[in-house]
Design an enzyme around this catalytic site. Structure first.
Site, short mmCIF file in Angstrom:
data_model
loop_
_atom_site.label_atom_id
_atom_site.label_comp_id
_atom_site.label_asym_id
_atom_site.label_seq_id
_atom_site.Cartn_x
_atom_site.Cartn_y
_atom_site.Cartn_z
N LYS A 143 0.85 -1.19 0.00
CA LYS A 143 0.00 0.00 0.00
C LYS A 143 0.89 1.24 0.00
O LYS A 143 1.72 1.41 0.88
CB LYS A 143 -0.90 0.02 1.23
CG LYS A 143 -2.13 -0.87 1.15
CD LYS A 143 -3.20 -0.35 0.21
CE LYS A 143 -3.83 0.93 0.70
NZ LYS A 143 -4.64 0.78 1.90
N HIS A 144 0.69 2.09 -0.98
CA HIS A 144 1.41 3.36 -1.06
C HIS A 144 2.92 3.18 -0.94
O HIS A 144 3.59 3.83 -0.14
CB HIS A 144 0.87 4.36 -0.05
CG HIS A 144 -0.53 4.79 -0.35
ND1 HIS A 144 -0.84 5.62 -1.41
CD2 HIS A 144 -1.71 4.47 0.23
CE1 HIS A 144 -2.15 5.81 -1.46
NE2 HIS A 144 -2.71 5.11 -0.48
#
Length: 390
Positions: free
Chosen positions: A66-67
């Protein structure tokens, strides 16, 4: 294919957006859907991570990104009945790769919501069935079994992003990036994490088991692809707490330690015996467990919000009970992408069951850090390898 047009960059206003190769073809093929800018950043970083985990341990590996940082990463060790329950594997006949994905996705379920998945091996049906149940943006793998691909193509109304990576691709020696119109250039980080990274034991305890060795190697490889500053807690072949992108080392250690504690608390009888309403969604259940294992839950009980989630009112999981359960977590490994400047990091790590540590060393207060580790009979090595990633 040398170029791939993207919907937009990091944000919708950043157009046009593309990825391209200055020489040769892209190592990635779009099998289904359309990747975005951040999807590809997650995919390419995640692939490198799982490829190195597989090479270092010999087992299939998976990560949930994530990110541009992993929320979880793991190798394909079997799951206990408790882990099967808290990872929602249900009736899926688990393969080693499916075990790796279940561990990676289950380590920090809140952070993994809407993740991009990377697998070290060809995606099989069992792994696809687990992915089918989760909210996810996409996946990258070196290949897909036909039945697994059909399952994945059904996600997101047919728009699920499926990427295939050339497993033999090797990047150029030099890499470039631009910031504010200025071009940066550096050598690609080809450093290999292996047993050499664990040889320089600086504590009184200088021995580690094969399992502890693997856990430390996993922690260091995870850190290599985590936005810095970063600290990673690992147990039983999976990351259980990752603290990424913090400005101070102690905040990394606390954040990762708190996540490791949450992972362990999910296995407590007080949580396993919760009677949720049958129609509650997974994300709501995960969020509720997060609140239930925190000091905020007494306020939730007082406000009567529990009725939205539970069939009956559960007793408070008190701070004393939580502390006693956390104390039962042991044999945790910890890696740090740069040196620990103070012994307070060791004190915080000890609270979450850490027994073995790998870090670069080099602080002017190394003696203080070693003293803190010796107090708890920990194994700690100075590997001299900084693993900053930006």
């Amino acid at each position: 294919m040398k170029e791939l047009e993207l919907k937009y960059g990091c944000n919708p206003n950043q157009k046009p957006a593309r990825v391209f190769m200055e020489e040769g073809d892209l190592p990635v093929t779009v099998v289904n859907g359309k990747p975005g800018f951040i999807n590809l950043l997650d995919a390419l970083n995640g692939w490198q991570l799982v490829k190195e985990l597989k090479e270092a341990t010999g087992l299939p590996a998976a990560t949930s990104f994530k990110h541009v940082s992993p929320a979880g990463a793991a190798i394909g060790l079997p799951l206990s009945d408790t882990l099967k329950k808290i990872y929602y594997t249900d009736d899926v006949e688990l393969t080693p790769l499916a075990c790796a994905y279940a561990r990676a996705r289950g380590a920090d379920r809140m952070s993994s919501f809407g993740d991009f998945i990377a697998l070290s091996d060809k995606c099989d049906k069992a792994t696809a069935l687990l992915i089918k149940k989760e909210v996810s943006d996409g996946i990258i793998a070196p290949g897909y079994d036909a039945d697994a691909l059909e399952i994945l193509k059904e996600k997101k109304k047919g728009g699920y992003c499926v990427l295939q990576i050339d497993p033999n691709y090797v990047p150029a020696e030099t890499e470039k990036k631009q910031v504010f119109g200025v071009t940066f250039e550096q050598g690609h980080n080809f450093i290999k994490i292996d047993d050499e990274a664990l040889k320089n034991a600086v504590t009184n305890n200088k021995t580690i088991s094969k399992e502890e060795r693997d856990n430390l190697i996993i922690a260091l490889i995870v850190l290599k692809y985590t936005q810095s500053n970063s600290v990673c807690y690992v147990k039983d072949g999976q990351a259980i707490g990752i603290g990424a992108g913090q400005q101070s080392r102690i905040h990394c250690t606390r954040l990762a330690g708190d996540k490791a504690d949450k992972w362990w608390l999910r296995q407590a009888p007080q949580v396993l015996n919760l009677k949720f309403k049958k129609d509650i969604k997974r994300a709501d259940r995960d969020n509720t467990i997060d609140v239930f294992t925190s000091d905020d839950y007494e306020d939730v009980l007082a406000e009567g919000v529990w009725q939205n989630f539970f069939e009956e009112k559960p007793a408070v999981f008190t701070r004393e009970e939580r502390k006693a359960w956390i104390a039962k977590n042991t044999d945790v490994a910890l890696g740090s992408d740069a040196f620990f400047p103070f012994g307070d990091n060791i004190e915080r790590a000890h609270r979450s069951g850490v027994k073995v540590i790998a870090q670069p060393g080099g602080s002017i207060r190394d003696d203080n850090v070693i003293e803190a580790a010796n107090k708890y009979n920990m194994f700690m090595c100075f590997n001299g390898i900084r693993l900053f990633h930006h």
